[in-house]
Write an enzyme that holds these catalytic residues in place. Structure first.
Site, PDB file in Angstrom:
ATOM      1  N   HIS A  30      66.385  65.746  31.972  1.00  7.25           N
ATOM      2  CA  HIS A  30      67.405  64.587  31.936  1.00  7.25           C
ATOM      3  C   HIS A  30      67.786  64.394  30.260  1.00  7.25           C
ATOM      4  O   HIS A  30      68.906  64.614  30.142  1.00  7.25           O
ATOM      5  CB  HIS A  30      66.979  63.451  32.403  1.00  7.25           C
ATOM      6  CG  HIS A  30      66.835  63.166  33.871  1.00  7.25           C
ATOM      7  ND1 HIS A  30      67.918  63.701  34.685  1.00  7.25           N
ATOM      8  CD2 HIS A  30      66.029  62.803  34.463  1.00  7.25           C
ATOM      9  CE1 HIS A  30      67.667  63.381  35.702  1.00  7.25           C
ATOM     10  NE2 HIS A  30      66.250  62.791  35.825  1.00  7.25           N
ATOM     11  N   HIS A  37      60.544  66.987  34.126  1.00  4.83           N
ATOM     12  CA  HIS A  37      61.738  66.261  34.785  1.00  4.83           C
ATOM     13  C   HIS A  37      62.423  65.257  33.866  1.00  4.83           C
ATOM     14  O   HIS A  37      63.651  65.463  33.920  1.00  4.83           O
ATOM     15  CB  HIS A  37      60.968  65.715  36.101  1.00  4.83           C
ATOM     16  CG  HIS A  37      62.243  64.777  36.857  1.00  4.83           C
ATOM     17  ND1 HIS A  37      62.287  64.900  38.206  1.00  4.83           N
ATOM     18  CD2 HIS A  37      62.916  63.780  36.635  1.00  4.83           C
ATOM     19  CE1 HIS A  37      63.464  64.247  38.604  1.00  4.83           C
ATOM     20  NE2 HIS A  37      63.722  63.280  37.559  1.00  4.83           N
ATOM     21  N   GLU A  38      61.797  64.527  33.187  1.00  2.00           N
ATOM     22  CA  GLU A  38      62.379  63.667  32.289  1.00  2.00           C
ATOM     23  C   GLU A  38      62.956  64.295  31.252  1.00  2.00           C
ATOM     24  O   GLU A  38      64.202  64.047  30.466  1.00  2.00           O
ATOM     25  CB  GLU A  38      61.291  62.448  32.019  1.00  2.00           C
ATOM     26  CG  GLU A  38      60.838  61.639  32.970  1.00  2.00           C
ATOM     27  CD  GLU A  38      61.771  60.853  33.825  1.00  2.00           C
ATOM     28  OE1 GLU A  38      63.093  60.953  33.528  1.00  2.00           O
ATOM     29  OE2 GLU A  38      61.435  60.478  35.034  1.00  2.00           O
TER      30      GLU A  38
END
Length: 268
Positions: A62, A58-59
């Site tokens: 980003h 998820h990170e």
């Protein structure tokens, strides 16, 4: 020379992430093959490791999107190595989400990598950077639920099936909660570039409390019931029953015996 592709050392997968991935693989195999009394502990390690892997991805989503949008600093910060210890708020990004899973069985989103937004031009790029994280959870949920909606569960041990169902629940709740247009969450980040500067300045002081507000609101029984009714309706549409999720959570919380029938079923 540093470029948009970054130096190889800045995007080499970290041993920390590889270790977590190894735990996920080994314990996943153990859940598939085992029906011993230690099965619950194996499910706990498998789901927790898989959940941390999804948080790292998820990170990473980003950061990778920000890199290609113009913020080259994410590489030097170590965000492309998938190392959870490199995050701006490792406690918010990893520790709290894991605690939420242990306490309440909900995939509550964590903190975020620090993106230098002034380096990025274009509102669509800013929105895409914010959306990239929860879209990763959506993809993870699709993978976890694929055996269910494809009808490919023949030969899949019940324990592994239940563990996948619970892991899918975590991904679905994480994606939905992250997409809420609440300051501090990715959903607000998606729409923020399109809001007026004055409104953004007024909302900015409340951003650090957005996650806590969502967590507090979910403690209201009526809201909690409505939220999970909607979640389970979606899970049903994906072929995952409430009973399968409940059994997965029961095996995960091996120190309790909320649904002993589930433990008995996988031991046969």
């Amino acid at each position: 020379m540093t470029s948009a592709t970054t130096r190889s050392s800045e995007r080499r997968v970290s041993p920390v992430f590889l270790g977590i991935g190894a735990i996920m693989a080994v314990t996943g195999w153990a859940v598939w093959a085992d029906s011993s009394p230690s099965l619950g502990f194996a499910v706990f390690l498998f789901v927790t490791a898989a959940w941390i892997v999804s948080l790292c991805l998820h990170e990473y989503a980003h950061a990778r999107t920000a890199l290609h949008s113009g913020d080259l600093t994410v590489a030097a910060k170590g965000y492309l190595t998938l190392n959870p210890l490199k995050y701006t708020h490792a406690v918010l990004s990893i520790v709290l989400p894991v605690l939420f899973v242990i306490m309440g069985g909900i995939g509550l989103p964590g903190g975020a990598v620090f993106i230098e937004r002034h380096r990025i031009r274009g509102r669509w790029k800013h929105s895409l950077i914010s959306a990239a994280g929860p879209l990763t959870n959506v993809l993870f949920a699709v993978v976890c639920t694929a055996p269910f909606w494809l009808g490919a569960l023949d030969g899949v041990p019940l324990a592994f099936r239940f563990a996948l169902a619970f892991l899918a629940l975590l991904q679905v709740t994480a994606a939905i909660l992250n997409f809420l247009p609440v300051p501090g969450l990715d959903g607000y980040g998606v729409i923020e570039p399109w809001l007026s500067p004055g409104f953004r300045r007024q909302v900015e002081p409340y951003a650090p409390f957005g996650l806590l507000a969502v967590f507090g609101i979910l403690f209201i029984p009526e809201v909690n019931h409505a939220f999970f009714d909607a979640i389970f309706a979606l899970m049903d549409g994906l072929g995952v029953s409430r009973a399968e999720v409940a059994c997965g959570q029961d095996l995960y919380r091996f120190w309790t015996e909320q649904y002993p029938v589930c433990t008995e079923a996988v031991s046969r």
